[in-house]
Design a protein around this motif. Structure first.
Motif, PDB file in Angstrom:
ATOM      1  N   CYS A 331       0.799  -1.219   0.000  1.00  0.00           N
ATOM      2  CA  CYS A 331       0.000   0.000   0.000  1.00  0.00           C
ATOM      3  C   CYS A 331       0.839   1.280   0.000  1.00  0.00           C
ATOM      4  O   CYS A 331       0.324   2.344  -0.336  1.00  0.00           O
ATOM      5  N   HIS A 332       2.105   1.172   0.383  1.00  0.00           N
ATOM      6  CA  HIS A 332       2.963   2.360   0.473  1.00  0.00           C
ATOM      7  C   HIS A 332       4.172   2.216  -0.441  1.00  0.00           C
ATOM      8  O   HIS A 332       4.731   1.128  -0.578  1.00  0.00           O
ATOM      9  N   THR A 333       4.581   3.327  -1.020  1.00  0.00           N
ATOM     10  CA  THR A 333       5.816   3.332  -1.793  1.00  0.00           C
ATOM     11  C   THR A 333       6.998   3.372  -0.830  1.00  0.00           C
ATOM     12  O   THR A 333       6.832   3.616   0.371  1.00  0.00           O
ATOM     13  N   SER A 334       8.186   3.167  -1.374  1.00  0.00           N
ATOM     14  CA  SER A 334       9.376   3.185  -0.525  1.00  0.00           C
ATOM     15  C   SER A 334       9.615   4.555   0.098  1.00  0.00           C
ATOM     16  O   SER A 334      10.300   4.666   1.120  1.00  0.00           O
ATOM     17  N   SER A 335       9.065   5.603  -0.485  1.00  0.00           N
ATOM     18  CA  SER A 335       9.221   6.939   0.091  1.00  0.00           C
ATOM     19  C   SER A 335       8.092   7.275   1.061  1.00  0.00           C
ATOM     20  O   SER A 335       8.019   8.391   1.563  1.00  0.00           O
ATOM     21  N   GLY A 336       7.197   6.298   1.299  1.00  0.00           N
ATOM     22  CA  GLY A 336       6.159   6.476   2.306  1.00  0.00           C
ATOM     23  C   GLY A 336       4.814   6.935   1.793  1.00  0.00           C
ATOM     24  O   GLY A 336       3.864   7.067   2.568  1.00  0.00           O
ATOM     25  N   ARG A 337       4.685   7.172   0.491  1.00  0.00           N
ATOM     26  CA  ARG A 337       3.404   7.635  -0.045  1.00  0.00           C
ATOM     27  C   ARG A 337       2.402   6.480  -0.095  1.00  0.00           C
ATOM     28  O   ARG A 337       2.760   5.328  -0.293  1.00  0.00           O
ATOM     29  N   TYR A 338       1.126   6.836   0.031  1.00  0.00           N
ATOM     30  CA  TYR A 338       0.060   5.859  -0.108  1.00  0.00           C
ATOM     31  C   TYR A 338      -0.226   5.670  -1.592  1.00  0.00           C
ATOM     32  O   TYR A 338      -0.472   6.630  -2.326  1.00  0.00           O
ATOM     33  N   ARG A 339      -0.162   4.433  -2.053  1.00  0.00           N
ATOM     34  CA  ARG A 339      -0.262   4.151  -3.487  1.00  0.00           C
ATOM     35  C   ARG A 339      -1.653   4.405  -4.065  1.00  0.00           C
ATOM     36  O   ARG A 339      -1.813   4.610  -5.262  1.00  0.00           O
ATOM     37  N   PHE A 340      -2.691   4.379  -3.228  1.00  0.00           N
ATOM     38  CA  PHE A 340      -4.064   4.414  -3.738  1.00  0.00           C
ATOM     39  C   PHE A 340      -4.796   5.676  -3.281  1.00  0.00           C
ATOM     40  O   PHE A 340      -5.974   5.656  -2.961  1.00  0.00           O
ATOM     41  N   GLN A 341      -4.060   6.768  -3.269  1.00  0.00           N
ATOM     42  CA  GLN A 341      -4.590   8.005  -2.715  1.00  0.00           C
ATOM     43  C   GLN A 341      -5.654   8.651  -3.609  1.00  0.00           C
ATOM     44  O   GLN A 341      -6.696   9.083  -3.129  1.00  0.00           O
ATOM     45  N   ASP A 342      -5.407   8.698  -4.909  1.00  0.00           N
ATOM     46  CA  ASP A 342      -6.244   9.501  -5.799  1.00  0.00           C
ATOM     47  C   ASP A 342      -7.256   8.697  -6.604  1.00  0.00           C
ATOM     48  O   ASP A 342      -8.384   9.139  -6.824  1.00  0.00           O
ATOM     49  N   LYS A 343      -6.875   7.535  -7.088  1.00  0.00           N
ATOM     50  CA  LYS A 343      -7.785   6.737  -7.900  1.00  0.00           C
ATOM     51  C   LYS A 343      -7.592   5.257  -7.593  1.00  0.00           C
ATOM     52  O   LYS A 343      -6.593   4.858  -7.024  1.00  0.00           O
ATOM     53  N   ASP A 344      -8.558   4.487  -7.998  1.00  0.00           N
ATOM     54  CA  ASP A 344      -8.515   3.048  -7.708  1.00  0.00           C
ATOM     55  C   ASP A 344      -8.198   2.810  -6.232  1.00  0.00           C
ATOM     56  O   ASP A 344      -7.466   1.897  -5.874  1.00  0.00           O
ATOM     57  N   PHE A 345      -8.774   3.660  -5.369  1.00  0.00           N
ATOM     58  CA  PHE A 345      -8.385   3.615  -3.970  1.00  0.00           C
ATOM     59  C   PHE A 345      -8.778   2.329  -3.265  1.00  0.00           C
ATOM     60  O   PHE A 345      -8.260   2.016  -2.211  1.00  0.00           O
TER      61      PHE A 345
END
Length: 800
Positions: A331-345
């Motif tokens: 669910c998170h990228t290596s930099s800590g972002r949430y992968r499903f924030q904007d679409k296909d959440f």
């Protein structure tokens, strides 16, 4: 009975498993800190990654990992911070912030009017909050009490948000920590999780630091290891026109889910370290111990109350327990972002929950559009702690009933703030005919009962634990709190968990609890067996327990195994040499080894590092008394009582010390304080009985009865109670008590002799003979005692 009968021993305060935790994520940076460029250790820095991995670098550099700490510059101030004009109350004064020629100055004004300036040199955070750090004496980096709330665009007193939770029944109100408390000091707390490749360079003699680090923030090499060799291999391959076959650094592509989770949890867990260094890809329980629901910073149902860093909650997830094909980077990228924030959440929950994702309205009873149509809104709702937003990673469904029962948050009422928990509970019960909340409510009640040392439901707990081996957090929490449980079946449960449970966390806690069964001859054997466990945490807990056994009590092969583990254990105690708890625990280790001077030295270091800590003073006083230095013992115990006048251990040790010196009246007052703090203290009640026995038979009987009924299996307590009953003319009651005493300890010679004497006085010669014959069965009975008993039997038979 004389004063010399007073118990001649002191009480060690309990061992802490050294948990200097990331309890407050507020730390980073220092005005005088320099990047360490002198040591060639294979690190090249994140800039070196940019040449070949520019896309990833551009994603990482502005991320919350990349910006975990930033220097305070004029640009940072102008771009990120509004002015704070007013004075804000803090502790016994107030603070305000001024921009002084591009420097961020925090001014503290005490109530006496004295103003002190602190320059903020680094900012930590940036997602929800900016926290600011200043350099204090001896290289300490301290979090300043005012922080900036990015979401609300306002300054506030961050000190008030860092609360210690004492528990509703403790009688102590939750309170804020002083801003100079060591838990707000970067050097001693969350130092590893906001800068990369840091070295403390701590000098214990001067209690000072010279911190160095390679890079602020969490850099590429924090997760992939040193990159110089990787760069060399890639350039050589490029020059030869060959493919790179050996990466020369840590690749996550081969990681298992467990390895990924462990690597992230090195920062995202409320834990205590077992080793000085964790390498990405290694096992979590080879390097850390985890805090679970024995800590009242969690609600009884497992939801977060304080800042608890995710891994304990994550481990409660039904998805994780079921072995789902997922980990942190799902669910998170290596930099800590949430992968499903904007679409296909909702794709994060695919494909395991495809039927629900494709019929989201039917599943949620809410429109698919909007917040309620997102899986995470109900299964990972956000809550606030210290103005930081955190998601509930237990991934459980909303449980309004738990809110009603324990006060924990639930997703329904987080959105529907105008509605009651009862309203939400009726709704979910109407939608779901199966009572999915029932198990959580049941176990949450057990957790609450365990915290209150109430074990009336132990049998139910045991059955549930045996049937649910993967519920490691709840099992571990209950097991850790079973010290006070008096159900003998717990010993079989601990052994079962040690032998069968898949969780190293549970096995380690079972081992710790098994160690208290000292009357069981198999305990030592099981602890030695635990030294062969595949994970260090289990071995460490077993070693901790084995320190109380003399080395010469083991056979040759076991002795060597125990010795090797003890060396590692001793070395691990001070992997954080600036941690007062570490030195306190090391003192306890030396005390158990009979090395009392070394123990005392460690207790003194512990007290020097944190002068407000009571337990090093208590154990230091105990150890000074053992060494015969009563004056020093009294000084340390009186200091402990100045800090906590009603502290049970301090009063008990001081009372015992006073008794040793013949200061009976002073000792009596301290024992009475002990009983006020703990009405079931057998030691205090026994000694009060002896003191009162000199001139107050009524109180002697009263307190000796308390001692005997305290639950402490000390036959001397019963013997003393019987003695005073006889003094009062209650011979039959004395006989009854003595019969209970010899059941508790059939090898207690004095009780058999006393019982035989009372039977003889009652002319119950057959019973007197049986008492003497029972005494003769005691193993290793001294020849003189045996001869005397045989003579007594002969005399009794003549009477008969």
């Amino acid at each position: 009975m004389s004063r010399n009968s007073i118990a001649r021993y002191f009480i060690l305060a309990p061992v802490f498993i050294g948990m200097i935790l990331g309890a407050f994520v507020f730390f980073h940076g220092c005005k005088g800190v320099k990047k360490d460029q002198t040591k060639e250790d294979g690190y090249a820095g994140s800039e070196s990654c940019k040449e070949c991995h520019e896309r990833f670098y551009k994603l990482w550099e502005p991320s919350h990992h990349g910006k975990a700490m930033q220097p305070i510059t004029p640009e940072f101030i102008s771009e990120n911070l509004p002015k704070l004009k007013d004075w804000t109350p803090v502790e016994d004064g107030s603070f305000r912030i001024i921009n002084q020629d591009g420097k961020l100055i925090f001014q503290e004004k005490k109530k006496d009017g004295v103003v002190t300036n602190y320059e903020a040199v680094h900012a930590m955070g940036g997602k929800n909050i900016y926290y600011f750090m200043t350099e204090l004496e001896r290289g300490k980096l301290q979090t300043l009490p005012l922080a900036y709330d990015i979401n609300k665009n306002e300054w506030y007193n961050a000190q008030d948000s860092g609360m210690r939770h004492f528990g509703g029944d403790s009688g102590v109100q939750d309170e804020a920590l002083p801003w100079k408390h060591y838990l707000y000091t970067f050097n001693t707390t969350c130092h590893d999780c906001h800068v990369s490749q840091m070295t403390k360079n701590y000098d214990l003699k001067t209690d000072s630091y010279h911190l160095t680090w390679k890079e602020a923030g969490i850099n590429c090499e924090a997760c992939h290891g040193p990159s110089k060799e990787h760069i060399r291999l890639c350039r050589e391959a490029e020059a030869k026109g060959e493919e790179v076959t050996e990466l020369g650094l840590i690749s996550w592509r081969t990681f298992t889910h467990e390895q990924s989770d462990a690597t992230c949890s090195a920062c995202h867990a409320k834990m205590s370290p077992l080793t000085a260094k964790f390498i990405p890809g290694e096992k979590f329980y080879d390097h850390y111990n985890l805090v679970t629901l024995e800590d009242i910073d969690y609600y009884p149902d497992g939801r977060d109350l304080g800042e608890n860093y995710t891994y304990t909650s994550w481990s409660q997830s039904p998805c994780v327990q079921a072995g789902a094909d997922m980990d942190c980077v799902t669910c998170h990228t290596s930099s800590g972002r949430y992968r499903f924030q904007d679409k296909d959440f909702n794709n994060a929950c695919m494909p395991c929950h495809k039927d629900k994702v494709e019929n989201i309205t039917a599943h949620t009873h809410h429109p698919a559009e909007g917040a309620a149509g997102k899986c995470v809104s109900c299964h990972m709702p956000k809550t606030d702690f210290a103005r930081m937003k955190r998601s509930d990673h237990s991934m459980r469904p909303p449980m309004p009933r738990a809110s009603m029962e324990f006060g924990s948050p639930n997703a329904c009422n987080i959105c529907h703030t105008d509605k009651s928990n009862e309203w939400a509970d009726k709704a979910v019960r109407r939608w779901h005919k199966d009572d999915y909340q029932a198990e959580t409510i049941m176990v949450g009640r057990w957790i609450r009962e365990a915290r209150e040392d109430d074990w009336k439901n132990f049998s139910k707990m045991e059955r549930w634990i045996r049937k649910n081996p993967k519920k490691e957090i709840f099992i571990n929490s209950l097991v850790r709190m079973m010290n006070g449980c008096d159900n003998p079946k717990k010993w079989d449960l601990f052994n079962y968990l040690f032998e069968t449970n898949p969780s190293a966390l549970v096995r380690s806690s079972a081992v710790t609890q098994m160690s208290y069964d000292r009357s069981n001859p198999k305990t030592k054997e099981l602890l030695v067996k635990a030294l062969d466990d595949s994970l260090r945490l289990v071995r460490r807990m077993a070693t901790s327990a084995l320190t109380s056994y003399p080395l010469d009590s083991f056979n040759a092969s076991d002795r060597e195994k125990v010795r090797e583990n003890m060396v590692e254990y001793e070395n691990s105690m001070v992997i954080r040499p600036d941690d007062w708890v570490a030195h306190y625990n090391l003192g306890n280790f030396y005390s158990q080894q009979g090395q009392h001077q070394k123990a005392l030295d460690e207790y003194k270091i512990s007290n020097k590092l944190f002068e407000d800590a009571v337990v090093p003073l208590v154990n230091g006083g105990y150890t000074s008394a053992v060494l015969g230095n009563y004056a020093e013992a009294e000084t340390m115990l009186k200091k402990a009582l100045t800090l906590e006048p009603d502290n049970e251990a301090a009063n008990l040790n001081y009372a015992l010390l006073l008794g040793e010196q013949g200061r009976t009246n002073e000792a009596r007052k301290c024992y009475e304080k002990v009983l006020k703090a703990n009405p079931e203290s057998g030691v205090a009640a026994f000694n009060l009985a002896v003191i009162y026995g000199q001139n107050d038979l009524e109180n002697a009987i009263k307190y000796s009865k308390i001692a005997f009924e305290s639950g402490v299996q000390n036959p001397k307590y019963g013997y003393t109670y019987a003695f005073y009953l006889l003094q009062n003319g209650s011979k039959k009651s004395a006989i009854k008590v003595l019969k209970e005493v010899v059941k508790i300890d059939p090898n207690y010679l004095d009780a058999w002799v006393f019982l035989g004497q009372l039977y003889e006085q009652e002319k119950q010669y057959s019973n007197a003979i049986k008492a003497c014959e029972s005494a003769l069965k005691i193993e290793n009975l001294p020849a003189r005692a045996s001869q005397g008993l045989q003579q007594k039997i002969g005399a009794l038979k003549r009477h008969k």
